[in-house]
Design an enzyme around this catalytic site. Structure first.
Site, mmCIF file in Angstrom:
data_model
loop_
_atom_site.group_PDB
_atom_site.id
_atom_site.type_symbol
_atom_site.label_atom_id
_atom_site.label_comp_id
_atom_site.label_asym_id
_atom_site.label_seq_id
_atom_site.Cartn_x
_atom_site.Cartn_y
_atom_site.Cartn_z
ATOM 1 N N HIS A 58 38.361 -80.518 -134.253
ATOM 2 C CA HIS A 58 38.188 -79.081 -134.506
ATOM 3 C C HIS A 58 39.461 -78.373 -134.967
ATOM 4 O O HIS A 58 39.433 -77.163 -135.200
ATOM 5 C CB HIS A 58 37.683 -78.403 -133.224
ATOM 6 C CG HIS A 58 38.720 -78.423 -132.152
ATOM 7 N ND1 HIS A 58 38.997 -79.556 -131.422
ATOM 8 C CD2 HIS A 58 39.572 -77.472 -131.720
ATOM 9 C CE1 HIS A 58 39.983 -79.291 -130.577
ATOM 10 N NE2 HIS A 58 40.350 -78.034 -130.750
ATOM 11 N N HIS A 73 42.592 -73.960 -137.152
ATOM 12 C CA HIS A 73 41.668 -74.099 -136.014
ATOM 13 C C HIS A 73 40.265 -73.750 -136.495
ATOM 14 O O HIS A 73 39.999 -72.615 -136.870
ATOM 15 C CB HIS A 73 42.101 -73.184 -134.869
ATOM 16 C CG HIS A 73 41.570 -73.620 -133.541
ATOM 17 N ND1 HIS A 73 40.248 -73.439 -133.168
ATOM 18 C CD2 HIS A 73 42.167 -74.256 -132.507
ATOM 19 C CE1 HIS A 73 40.078 -73.935 -131.957
ATOM 20 N NE2 HIS A 73 41.225 -74.442 -131.540
#
Length: 151
Positions: A58, A73
């Site tokens: 992620h 992110h």
């Protein structure tokens, strides 16, 4: 010294302060900008050239030759998905080029889990928001200039 940071994903460029997460919005990790991606599967690209210092499903950090770390992110609280919705195309430690595909990001899968898909892009440990000049506001394509950081 300036570092040009490219948009890792397409979408709508927004100020980091608009991200609904205090860690990012208040610049605790560093300063930069964010992108609200379209609700489709998108390719997440390297925002700068350098070494893929950290790679998680992620999120990832690319360290430039000048030792500037850029964090991407993918979504908020997405660590809880344990990689679901993300396909990596690189390995930690790889040398990458700005614009290179790093992760395929399944935005609809993240949204279906009730999570915010916004993508913060920050210069790690940058404490001076004035050193960031956001170049994009509104719609942006992946690989276009998002912001410039100066040291």
């Amino acid at each position: 010294m300036t570092t040009e940071v490219l948009a890792p994903v397409p979408g709508r460029a927004v100020a980091l302060s608009e991200v609904p997460d205090p860690v990012f919005a208040q610049g605790m990790v560093g300063h930069g900008a964010a992108i609200d991606p379209p609700h489709t599967v998108v390719e997440a690209l390297a925002p700068v050239s350098g070494t893929l210092l950290k790679l998680m499903p992620h999120a990832y950090i690319v360290l430039t030759p000048a030792k500037v770390g850029v964090l991407v992110h993918l979504g908020l609280d997405t660590v809880a998905l344990n990689g679901e919705g993300f396909t990596t195309h690189a390995a930690q430690g790889d040398e990458v080029t700005a614009g290179q595909l790093i992760i395929t990001y399944d935005v609809p899968a993240v949204v279906a889990k009730g999570l915010n898909p916004v993508v913060p892009v920050v210069i790690m440990d940058e404490r001076e928001p004035g050193r960031i000049t956001q170049r994009a506001d509104g719609e942006i394509t992946g690989g276009a200039e998002l912001f410039v950081a100066t040291k």
